[in-house]
Design a protein around this motif. Structure first.
Motif, PDB file in Angstrom:
ATOM      1  N   THR A 120      18.209  79.881  66.835  1.00 52.69           N
ATOM      2  CA  THR A 120      17.772  78.484  66.959  1.00 52.69           C
ATOM      3  C   THR A 120      17.175  78.199  68.333  1.00 52.69           C
ATOM      4  N   THR A 121      17.755  78.826  69.353  1.00 53.38           N
ATOM      5  CA  THR A 121      17.273  78.556  70.708  1.00 53.38           C
ATOM      6  C   THR A 121      15.850  79.070  70.938  1.00 53.38           C
ATOM      7  N   GLU A 122      15.428  80.021  70.092  1.00 51.11           N
ATOM      8  CA  GLU A 122      14.082  80.576  70.258  1.00 51.11           C
ATOM      9  C   GLU A 122      13.034  79.802  69.469  1.00 51.11           C
TER      10      GLU A 122
END
Ligand code: GTP
Length: 597
Positions: free
Chosen positions: A395-397
């Protein structure tokens, strides 16, 4: 045959308006088959087609007909499927024709796919002959349908043939209109060979067989031919036409439709859409070929027995020859092992391919839930496409995601407009337009494809008592808030059960999915927790209780045959089970997401 006496035509229609039955009557009336050979829906040759009552593969047949002028005409009929998933077949068949019969049901009138198919025919500049079928039905209203053809499609319907494929009325009139209205192909026999491959299949004895339409030049057995896309050459051994079984001929000439076979053993050598020419005297430019197909739905295909992997690969290669819309590439799943990611035109296409693989190639398969193709924009500026939820980056990417939308056209009687709006909105659809056709309404919506492949059509049909007809085409990508929903069995994440869902639906889908899996997964010797999770957060949990008794405990006493029966039954149930970690998971579990709601 002189090109002046050739007519190449397709039959197009909305599903169930009677294409195959009309084809039967045309074959019958022209005496192509004797009464004894005639079976109903003769062109639906696959068992699957007969069982489901639908046409999946386009078929060709050559008919000889004595026209009103006393001359014999060669009519090449190419039957096409009507379901939206098989539009690709329709389009390819149309490219081999000069004209098309447009069949419209006299009681139902113009439906969503009538329109879609007419647009395809117009794209190919075909002469369209409107035919109003089923005039024998008490509810038939040919005048209203004529008016609809003029108002909605914009075709002159004053000369439309009124017919009943059931009683045979009007069939001769169809043949006469084909001769009179459909242009003959141009006579270009003296030019270098130029033929298009519009279909192909694999024959266990003859190898790859190509269905072709010759635009220029001619083919005789013994000629050396060349595939223009690859430059591969081969010797032609057999040429013929379909009547509708293969029938050898001495030559195929410009304007004709038929098949060729030869030293083409490798299925990959025959590409649908490729141009065939003569090796000694090639044509300078290939025909324009076909628009590439874009699969809309992907799923994983795995064999129950991993030893069958190579057989599945072989079967997919052979099927691809017969179905150019099928794409596949190898993939691995932690839960299921080695398999293939396959792309399809829609859910019916997926279902049909799976069934053909199982029946024609004797394979036992596990399919994973279908997914569409998402566009993932990453924080590092890169854009990747993902059709397997497992490939979704962290998700952070992810900067943002986009999902495919379709423009859906729905035609329903006035009374059901409210129901269509309700389910379309419920499926995240955006209203585009509404037009009146007599006592019916044509609605257009933009709806995420993801929702369409779940159960939009089933819901639409059930809420409109079967009256709604639907057609859709891809309408680009739009940004959406999507998340990956994971499933854990016995504490272990099962990659093949992950799905991508809209954030607003994630909680409820997770809960429903866990409940559904609890019903589907059989009790085993130990308790199995079923959890749904988004990232690290568990959002639902159910438990499959441990089994209390084994099956044989029911038959104390020594009746061996009863014991054997029970064991057989248990084995039967196990056939479609896959061991995922320590848990036996049945095929339905991987499709459970389609059954929730
Ligand atoms: P797909 O191959 O699935 O696209 O359908 P199709 O358009 O080929 O339709 P098909 O010929 O299978 O006919 C659909 C149904 O309508 C069948 O049950 C036929 O028996 C019936 N049917 C076809 N023509 C007539 C007709 O003239 N009158 C009546 N009463 N029924 C007909």
């Amino acid at each position: 045959m002189d090109a002046k006496h050739i007519r190449n035509f397709s039959i197009i229609a909305h599903i169930d308006h009677g294409k195959s039955t009309i084809a039967d009557r045309l074959i019958e009336l022209t005496g192509t088959l004797s009464e004894r050979e005639m079976e109903s829906q003769i062109l639906d040759s696959m068992d699957l087609e007969r069982e489901r009552g639908i046409t999946i593969k386009a078929q060709t047949v050559r008919l000889n007909y004595r026209g009103k002028d006393g001359e014999i005409y060669e009519l090449n009929l190419i039957d096409t499927p009507g379901h939206v998933d098989f539009n690709y077949e329709v389009s390819r068949s149309l490219a081999a024709c000069e004209g098309a019969l447009l069949i419209v049901d006299a009681a139902q009138g113009v439906e969503a796919q009538t329109l879609a198919n007419v647009y395809l025919a117009l794209e190919h500049d075909l002469e369209i002959i409107p035919v109003i079928n089923k005039i024998d039905l008490p509810s038939a209203d040919p005048d209203r349908v004529k008016q609809e053809i003029e108002d909605v499609i914009g075709l002159d319907a004053s000369d439309a043939v009124l017919c009943s494929a059931k009683t045979g009325i009007g069939i001769e009139n169809i043949l006469d209109q084909i001769v009179a209205k459909i242009p003959a192909p141009a006579d270009k026999n003296d030019k270098p060979l130029k033929a298009i491959i519009f279909d192909s299949y694999f024959d266990a004895y003859k190898g790859a067989i190509a269905h072709i339409r010759i635009f220029e030049g001619c083919i005789k057995p013994g000629m050396k031919l060349k595939m223009m896309s690859t430059g591969k050459t081969f010797d032609v051994t057999d040429i013929g036409c379909f009547v509708p079984t293969p029938y050898a001929v001495d030559s195929l000439e410009s304007g004709q439709v038929g098949f060729i076979a030869g030293s083409l053993k490798n299925v990959r050598d025959v590409r649908v859409g490729d141009t065939v020419t003569a090796a000694a005297n090639p044509t300078d430019k290939p025909l324009s070929g076909y628009r590439g197909v874009t699969p809309m739905v992907y799923c994983g295909l795995y064999t129950v027995d991993s030893a069958d992997y190579n057989n599945l690969k072989d079967a997919l290669e052979k099927l691809q020859l017969n179905d150019a819309a099928l794409v596949f590439e190898p993939e691995t799943s932690i839960a299921l092992g080695f398999g293939f990611r396959c792309g399809f035109l829609g859910l019916l296409h997926m279902d049909v391919i799976q069934e053909r693989l199982e029946r024609e190639y004797n394979l036992k398969l596990i399919t994973t839930a279908p997914s569409v193709i998402y566009h993932i924009y990453k924080t590092n500026g890169e854009m990747i496409t993902v059709s397997n939820p497992t490939d979704l980056p962290e998700t952070t990417e992810i900067e943002h995601m986009e999902e495919p939308f379709v423009k859906a056209t729905i035609i329903v009687p006035n009374d059901y407009v409210g129901a269509v709006m309700e389910i379309s909105q419920d499926k995240r659809g955006k209203f585009i337009s509404m037009d009146y056709i007599d006592s019916r309404v044509m609605l257009t919506y933009h709806i995420p494809l993801n929702e369409i492949i779940y159960d939009y059509f089933d819901k639409l049909k059930s809420m409109t008592r079967g009256y709604a007809s639907l057609d859709y085409e891809l309408a680009g990508y739009q940004q959406s808030k999507l998340v990956k929903l994971d499933i854990l069995l016995n504490g272990e994440m099962v990659d093949a059960l992950s799905t991508i869902v809209h954030i607003d639906r994630a909680q409820i889908r997770g809960r429903q999915l866990a409940e559904k899996l609890k019903e589907i997964i059989p009790r085993q010797m130990f308790e199995i927790p079923v959890q749904a999770a988004i990232g690290n957060k568990i959002i639902a949990r159910e438990t499959v209780r441990a089994m209390r008794k084994d099956v044989l405990s029911k038959c104390y006493g020594g009746d061996i045959s009863r014991k054997r029966k029970l064991l057989e039954k248990q084995k039967e149930g196990k056939k479609r089970m896959k061991s995922v970690g320590s848990v036996e998971v049945p095929q339905e579990a991987f499709m459970a997401i389609l059954k929730v709601d």
